[in-house]
Motif scaffolding. Structure first.
Motif, mmCIF file in Angstrom:
data_model
loop_
_atom_site.group_PDB
_atom_site.id
_atom_site.type_symbol
_atom_site.label_atom_id
_atom_site.label_comp_id
_atom_site.label_asym_id
_atom_site.label_seq_id
_atom_site.Cartn_x
_atom_site.Cartn_y
_atom_site.Cartn_z
ATOM 1 N N ARG A 133 -33.439 7.200 -21.463
ATOM 2 C CA ARG A 133 -32.731 6.106 -20.786
ATOM 3 C C ARG A 133 -31.732 6.688 -19.793
ATOM 4 O O ARG A 133 -31.076 7.694 -20.059
ATOM 5 C CB ARG A 133 -32.022 5.222 -21.808
ATOM 6 N N ARG A 134 -31.627 6.078 -18.654
ATOM 7 C CA ARG A 134 -30.670 6.511 -17.632
ATOM 8 C C ARG A 134 -29.398 5.672 -17.662
ATOM 9 O O ARG A 134 -28.408 6.041 -17.036
ATOM 10 C CB ARG A 134 -31.312 6.421 -16.238
ATOM 11 N N VAL A 135 -29.450 4.540 -18.387
ATOM 12 C CA VAL A 135 -28.291 3.648 -18.501
ATOM 13 C C VAL A 135 -28.152 3.237 -19.959
ATOM 14 O O VAL A 135 -29.136 2.842 -20.590
ATOM 15 C CB VAL A 135 -28.454 2.401 -17.604
ATOM 16 N N ASP A 136 -26.959 3.322 -20.489
ATOM 17 C CA ASP A 136 -26.700 2.919 -21.874
ATOM 18 C C ASP A 136 -26.350 1.434 -21.935
ATOM 19 O O ASP A 136 -25.864 0.846 -20.954
ATOM 20 C CB ASP A 136 -25.550 3.730 -22.462
ATOM 21 N N PRO A 137 -26.582 0.793 -23.098
ATOM 22 C CA PRO A 137 -26.172 -0.604 -23.263
ATOM 23 C C PRO A 137 -24.676 -0.778 -23.006
ATOM 24 O O PRO A 137 -23.856 0.078 -23.348
ATOM 25 C CB PRO A 137 -26.527 -0.904 -24.730
ATOM 26 N N GLY A 138 -24.330 -1.921 -22.397
ATOM 27 C CA GLY A 138 -22.941 -2.199 -22.057
ATOM 28 C C GLY A 138 -22.615 -1.964 -20.603
ATOM 29 O O GLY A 138 -21.559 -2.402 -20.123
ATOM 30 N N ASN A 139 -23.516 -1.268 -19.880
ATOM 31 C CA ASN A 139 -23.269 -1.001 -18.469
ATOM 32 C C ASN A 139 -23.792 -2.138 -17.605
ATOM 33 O O ASN A 139 -24.798 -2.780 -17.929
ATOM 34 C CB ASN A 139 -23.946 0.306 -18.063
ATOM 35 N N LEU A 140 -23.125 -2.346 -16.493
ATOM 36 C CA LEU A 140 -23.550 -3.328 -15.507
ATOM 37 C C LEU A 140 -24.540 -2.671 -14.559
ATOM 38 O O LEU A 140 -24.273 -1.604 -14.014
ATOM 39 C CB LEU A 140 -22.346 -3.855 -14.728
ATOM 40 N N ILE A 141 -25.688 -3.297 -14.394
ATOM 41 C CA ILE A 141 -26.709 -2.743 -13.502
ATOM 42 C C ILE A 141 -26.976 -3.712 -12.372
ATOM 43 O O ILE A 141 -26.677 -4.901 -12.453
ATOM 44 C CB ILE A 141 -28.023 -2.459 -14.265
ATOM 45 N N THR A 142 -27.568 -3.163 -11.312
ATOM 46 C CA THR A 142 -27.951 -3.964 -10.156
ATOM 47 C C THR A 142 -29.466 -4.124 -10.160
ATOM 48 O O THR A 142 -30.203 -3.156 -10.339
ATOM 49 C CB THR A 142 -27.513 -3.281 -8.852
ATOM 50 N N GLY A 143 -29.923 -5.334 -9.966
ATOM 51 C CA GLY A 143 -31.352 -5.607 -9.898
ATOM 52 C C GLY A 143 -31.742 -6.063 -8.513
ATOM 53 O O GLY A 143 -30.922 -6.135 -7.602
ATOM 54 N N GLY A 144 -33.019 -6.343 -8.351
ATOM 55 C CA GLY A 144 -33.486 -6.841 -7.062
ATOM 56 C C GLY A 144 -34.481 -5.904 -6.421
ATOM 57 O O GLY A 144 -34.900 -4.890 -6.991
ATOM 58 N N GLN A 145 -34.848 -6.220 -5.176
ATOM 59 C CA GLN A 145 -35.871 -5.467 -4.472
ATOM 60 C C GLN A 145 -35.348 -4.209 -3.821
ATOM 61 O O GLN A 145 -36.119 -3.301 -3.502
ATOM 62 C CB GLN A 145 -36.526 -6.364 -3.409
ATOM 63 N N SER A 146 -34.057 -4.101 -3.592
ATOM 64 C CA SER A 146 -33.479 -2.905 -2.980
ATOM 65 C C SER A 146 -32.177 -2.551 -3.688
ATOM 66 O O SER A 146 -31.408 -3.426 -4.068
ATOM 67 C CB SER A 146 -33.235 -3.128 -1.479
ATOM 68 N N GLY A 147 -31.973 -1.255 -3.864
ATOM 69 C CA GLY A 147 -30.746 -0.790 -4.494
ATOM 70 C C GLY A 147 -30.677 -1.028 -5.985
ATOM 71 O O GLY A 147 -29.598 -0.959 -6.574
#
Length: 396
Positions: A181-195
């Motif tokens: 995993r590159r991100v642990d639970p509790g972190n805010l991630i960005t979704g979508g088609q770019s970035g």
């Protein structure tokens, strides 16, 4: 008396000179002995060897389609996953609220559409007897169409909200081995088609590709063989291949060709090829180095031991012995090893007597004493795996 002594001396001198004339003349050193033999001529199944690496058939970077906080993770780093397995869950509460809001909007627009439909139904008989004007009737018809469009728009918004809610569950797009995993639970991630934030990666395991580069000369030879019908092109037939790994001595892993590139690399003078292998046990891992042999066709060939082949700068040469014992030089083009012997592609005739032992004692242009020898293969030749003429090439 003095005269007699002088005559005796002269006679002894003459006798001595006559004796010298009868002595044998000293000969030169003996000719060097070398072992010669005609090249072994046999019909062989040729395998060409190439170096390459295994690569996954499919590689996917797992990214979320919606933004939010990672709520939970549902896999173990490095495990095998199936397509559709749940990997991450993003906080669903805001997306559930968006679905509720969209559903309410659908209900509101449906109510307006129902009223507009009723108004239009009531006005239809009235416009015939001119109780309702044409303008009023057109207005009610326009209101009904506007309400219908609003309802359809609300339904589309509801589907979008439901889709976003579904995307809060990040699932495996393919089957294979997952990375960490590159991100642990509790972190805010960005979704979508770019970035979008990279969450992890997945590589497929079975089957697996082997990618290699072949020389331009080999490629031309394969094309010539295909033109004569001696060997089908790997673009048209799934020619057999076999690979051995870095710790193996035998070519244990059998596969078949499934791709040849459409152009020769102008910088390297090579063309890219690809084979495919079954990998049910998961041993073959993307990135593994391997040595591959490719079916090169059946043909008559001249064979020599490697010890009979010398190097002259960048050229390969062999020494031959003529009938009068004179040593000659022939420049040859060599091929792969077959039964422990080297294939001689060009430069040698089947009747040439080649020096196979005593090569350091032979000098071009000098004479030697040849002794007949015999060339034998070091190991038995394995039964060739011949390509199927009926089966079409695998398309990947």
């Amino acid at each position: 008396m003095t005269r007699a002594i002088v005559m005796l001396a002269c006679g002894l001198t003459a006798l001595g000179l006559a004796g010298c004339d009868n002595k044998p003349v000293a000969s030169g050193p003996p000719l060097p002995v070398v072992t010669v033999s005609k090249p072994l001529q046999e019909r062989i199944t040729e395998w060409d060897e190439y170096t390459g690496r295994f690569v996954a058939v499919s590689t996917v970077e797992v990214r979320a389609r919606v933004s939010g906080f990672i709520e939970s993770m549902h896999f173990k780093d490095g495990q095998i996953v199936k397509q559709g397995d749940l990997l991450f869950i993003i906080d669903q509460r805001p997306y559930k609220l968006a679905v509720d809001q969209a559903q309410a909007e659908v209900g509101r627009t449906q109510a307006k559409l129902d009223i507009a439909n009723l108004d239009l139904e009531r006005a239809t008989p009235l416009v015939r007897n001119q109780t309702v004007t044409e303008r009023e009737f057109d207005t009610r018809k326009s209101t009904q169409r506007d309400a219908l469009a609003a309802m359809e728009s609300a339904q589309a918004s509801l589907k979008t909200a439901q889709l976003n809610l579904e995307w809060t569950e990040v699932r495996a797009p393919i089957a294979g081995r997952i990375s960490d995993r590159r991100v642990d639970p509790g972190n805010l991630i960005t979704g979508g088609q770019s970035g979008a934030t990279l969450l992890t990666t997945i590589v497929s395991v079975d089957p697996i590709h082997f990618v290699f580069d072949g020389s331009e000369a080999d490629f031309i030879r394969y094309l010539r063989l295909a033109q004569t019908g001696a060997r089908q092109s790997s673009r048209d037939a799934a020619n057999p291949v076999a690979v051995r790994l870095a710790d193996e001595t035998d070519f244990k892993h059998e596969g078949k060709m499934d791709f040849v590139d459409n152009a020769v690399n102008a910088k390297s003078g090579t063309i890219r090829g690809r084979a495919i292998f079954d990998n049910k046990d998961g041993l073959l891992t993307p990135g593994f180095f391997g040595r591959m042999r490719l079916y090169g066709g059946d043909h008559e060939a001249l064979l020599l031991p490697d010890g009979a082949i010398a190097s002259d700068q960048s050229n390969k040469i062999v020494l031959t012995v003529a009938d009068d014992g004179t040593v000659g030089v022939k420049r040859v083009t060599i091929g792969p090893l077959v039964r422990g012997l080297r294939v001689i592609r060009t430069g040698l005739d089947a009747n040439d007597r080649v020096v196979i032992e005593g090569l350091p004692r032979a000098r071009p242009g000098q004479k030697v004493k040849p002794e007949e020898g015999k060339i034998e293969g070091a190991v038995a030749q394995a039964a060739p795996i011949r390509p199927s003429r009926a089966a079409p090439a695998t398309a990947q």
